[in-house]
Design an enzyme around this catalytic site. Structure first.
Site, PDB file in Angstrom:
ATOM      1  N   GLU A 197      -5.454   4.935  42.108  1.00  0.00           N
ATOM      2  CA  GLU A 197      -5.782   5.811  41.572  1.00  0.00           C
ATOM      3  C   GLU A 197      -5.203   7.834  42.649  1.00  0.00           C
ATOM      4  OE1 GLU A 197     -10.056   6.027  41.326  1.00  0.00           O
ATOM      5  OE2 GLU A 197      -9.753   4.437  40.664  1.00  0.00           O
ATOM      6  N   GLU A 304      -9.056  -3.340  34.585  1.00  0.00           N
ATOM      7  CA  GLU A 304     -10.339  -3.608  35.161  1.00  0.00           C
ATOM      8  C   GLU A 304     -11.343  -3.137  34.015  1.00  0.00           C
ATOM      9  OE1 GLU A 304     -11.164  -0.776  37.987  1.00  0.00           O
ATOM     10  OE2 GLU A 304      -8.847  -0.802  38.768  1.00  0.00           O
TER      11      GLU A 304
END
Length: 758
Positions: A197, A304
């Site tokens: 991220e 994920e």
């Protein structure tokens, strides 16, 4: 004798000391302390894997990973304590052939204080994976969350400032951490989320401005990849990101990865986190993302995956009463998503779920505390519709999906001509026959449900059109008094009392009908059951239907689709013209129509705008005068600063998720631009001016998906964000049409803008 006694005592004491030292060496704690050479931890003594007895859960259903073995490996993110339970161990080994450490390889667990490493949980997962021949995905070397403060503090615990010396210190700490972590599991972990991220499209440089970035710029990314590759040259190293299906986010990720690879950094691939929900993003946007990165030539991992049963951050279902139709919808969504994955399997290295079953998921507390059921197995570890959507979506396992459509208010002229009213919404397509392609739309008013059916093909091939309505939407197995069955055959309706219809046979077959409704007035938000069935004249035994694929609508209303009556979208027009973008109201604006933002998506009062629009052969032009008594940019979040937003849906598809032509442009009162969807900086020119009582914004948006022409319609909306008291919190949102606060992701409630000539 005294000397001999003393000698015996001395030897006894020495013996006790030796025994104590030996016992300490044998039973010393497993936490290692790194003093100088952390890479000496490569061959530690690992903790034995759990010896719990596996307890079978539904042993007769197909294995998830074996079912998908022709396409890609399938993993799950887990915590070490889940290995203490025999049912969880069985579920993991039966259905997954890979695992990810959900938390125990993050830096706050591995090195909570500088130089002190705790390998307990990570060692246990690695040992378990070894014993069960499972792949391990390493998560994660660098993240701005779950990182201990000491990385960014000085020796007195005070936050570091951005200086060359502190930059070197932070990078050295990072290098030490990565050498220890990657070195310890070299040969065991084949893929690492090196940085997690780090992309933020709201910044012009596409970089997330975290503490890592503030202290080191992008050097922390370079250091992380360089050191990880030095320690384990065989490991695959990737950037892991969320929302890569968002057009603007994926463009940023694409460009950053491209540039890092061009600079010689060993970035092997991209991880698509894939935290999605039961509606967004669309399967099409997921496919577009995978194909886009395939062109870059990098490996791709779904890292994920989970699917929230909510489409927003506020709804909460009763713990014991999650609607079954939501779970069915989730099953079909999983089917659609895995259809994309399987179709593009050559570009996907693995798919990992963020959890195994609904009893353990981060979505129980994020973004708020509520029941959430995002995974293929339920809280009892048993297969859900989500599982069957992936493994075997046959109707005997996965019930049919009840399709839902919002229909606008409107009263058409019944003449079998697709006039302007029918141009304002996208057509719904029914999977056709060999000879016919079928599209339809519906509208409503206080007396009628209106239907337009447009069939491409020879009119002689149209055998029968049947329409089914369940006014109270009871979904019963037998007809009730409110249920209707309309039959159109040979251009005649034998059951249309109190209604009207017309048939045309120009370029195919068109049917327009007004069907009476008996419900009370005030239909906004009301729902009715609905289905339509088409029979080709040469194949009377094989009709096609919109929703009930069993074709049992004659007696059973339980499989009808759902129509929701919505208030009509506002319609305005943009006059042709080309202004100068200077925040001045040139004379050309005199002929433009004016709209106002009088719909409240947040709050009940605050800043509003008067808005005019123009168009030419390449651009949409907007001139807005915003009434706002206190101008604020106190928040670092651009959407909470005083600003305007323009939403455009160029093909007017009115979809629940953004498509490639959909865009959100935001301009603050001091002319700072930010974007979402397909919006791009190169497509917009804007100027602002602060005036008494507010500010003026003038902008031009270049079309990149359509060529404007007279009479064309696009989806359009306008929004004003207002920080009323200057505290950095958005207090109100006024809009032209869409009453929701979902315009940034959903185009279905946009208003309509028509291009006209003066």
């Amino acid at each position: 004798m005294q000397k001999k006694a003393q000698s015996r005592i001395l030897w006894l004491v020495l013996g006790v000391i030796v025994i104590v030292i030996a016992l300490f060496l044998i039973f010393k704690p497993k936490t290692d302390t790194v003093v100088e050479e952390p890479d000496m931890l490569v061959n530690p003594t690992t903790i034995p894997a759990s010896q719990v007895v596996m307890i079978p859960v539904q042993p007769d259903i197909p294995s998830l990973y074996e079912t998908l073995s022709d396409y890609f490996p399938v993993g799950a993110a887990i915590e070490p304590e889940q290995l203490d339970d025999g049912k969880h161990v069985y579920l993991l080994t039966r259905h997954f052939n890979g695992l990810t450490a959900e938390n125990v390889m993050k830096s706050i667990i591995i090195q909570p204080t500088e130089g002190n490493f705790d390998w307990t949980g990570a060692d246990r997962l690695v040992q378990f994976a070894r014993e069960h021949d499972m792949d391990i995905h390493g998560h994660t070397l660098v993240w701005h969350n779950q990182v201990p403060d000491w990385f960014f503090n000085d020796s007195q615990g005070q936050p570091l400032t951005a200086t060359p010396e502190n930059k070197d210190l932070v990078l050295k700490r990072l290098e030490t951490h990565i050498r220890a972590l990657v070195g310890r599991y070299k040969g065991d972990i084949a893929v690492w989320d090196v940085v997690n991220e780090v992309i933020d499209p709201s910044y012009p440089d596409c970089m997330a401005h975290t503490k890592w970035f503030e202290l080191t710029g992008t050097d922390y990314i370079y250091t992380a990849f360089r050191v990880a590759h030095e320690v384990d040259p065989e490991a695959k190293l990737i950037i892991n990101e969320y929302s890569t299906q968002d057009p603007r986010k994926r463009t940023c990720v694409y460009n950053v990865v491209r540039d890092l690879r061009a600079a010689g950094l060993p970035v092997d691939g991209v991880g698509h986190q894939m935290h999605i929900d039961v509606e967004n993003p669309s399967a099409e946007s997921i496919e577009e993302t995978i194909l886009m990165f395939a062109e870059l030539g990098v490996e791709q991992y779904v890292t994920e995956l989970d699917m929230s049963i909510y489409t927003n951050d506020t709804d909460i279902y009763n713990v014991t009463n999650v609607p079954n139709e939501i779970m069915i919808q989730q099953g079909h969504r999983y089917k659609d998503v895995f259809d994309v994955f399987k179709r593009l399997a050559e570009h996907i290295q693995s798919v990992t779920f963020w959890g195994m079953a609904d009893d353990h998921t981060w979505l129980k507390t994020y973004p708020i505390t509520r029941i959430n059921l995002p995974l293929p197995f339920d809280e009892k570890l048993e297969a859900k519709y989500a599982y069957w959507g992936i493994v075997n979506p046959d109707p005997s396992y996965l019930p049919m999906l009840i399709q839902k459509v919002n229909i606008s208010q409107g009263t058409p002229v019944i003449d079998a001509k697709p006039d302007l009213l029918w141009s304002q919404q996208p057509w719904i397509t029914i999977n056709g026959t060999k000879a016919l392609t079928v599209n339809f739309q519906t509208r409503w008013d206080k007396e009628y449900l209106y239907l337009f059916v447009d069939i491409k093909g020879s009119p002689e091939d149209v055998g029968k059109i049947e329409v089914f309505v369940d006014e109270n939407k009871n979904r019963t197995k037998t007809y009730e008094g409110d249920d209707r069955h309309y039959i159109f055959q040979d251009d005649v309706c034998s059951s249309c009392e109190n209604g009207s219809y017309r048939v045309a046979k120009d370029n195919g077959y068109q049917l327009e009908a007004a069907l009476p409704l008996n419900l009370a007035n005030g239909r906004g938000g009301q729902k009715v059951g609905f289905d339509i069935r088409i029979t080709e004249s040469s194949q009377p035994d094989t009709p096609i239907s919109w929703n009930d694929l069993t074709n049992n609508q004659d007696t059973d209303t339980s499989q009808f689709g759902t129509l929701t009556f919505a208030v009509a979208s506002k319609l305005t027009s943009a006059v042709q013209g080309t202004p100068v973008i200077d925040a001045e109201e040139d004379g050309i604006w005199a002929d433009a129509n004016e709209i106002v933002t009088d719909v409240w998506a947040l709050g009940e009062s605050g800043a509003t705008a008067k808005v005019k629009t123009l168009w030419d052969d390449a651009h949409l032009y907007i001139y807005a005068v915003v009434s706002d008594t206190l101008l604020s940019d106190a928040s670092r979040n651009d959407y909470e600063q005083d600003s305007i937003e323009v939403f455009i849906d160029q093909n007017n598809a009115k979809t629940a998720a953004y498509q490639a032509d959909d865009a959100q442009y935001r301009i603050s009162f001091n002319n700072l631009q930010s974007f979402n969807g397909d919006a791009k900086a190169e497509l917009i020119t804007s100027k602002t001016k602060i005036v008494d009582g507010g500010y003026v914004v003038e902008l031009a948006i270049k079309f990149d998906a359509i060529t404007p022409q007279e009479g064309a319609l696009i989806g359009f909306d306008f929004q004003v964000n207002n920080d009323e008291n200057g505290d950095g919190v958005r207090d109100s949102i006024s809009k032209w049409n869409d009453p929701t606060n979902l315009s940034y992701m959903n185009t279905s409630r946009f208003g309509l803008l028509m291009f006209t000539i003066k």
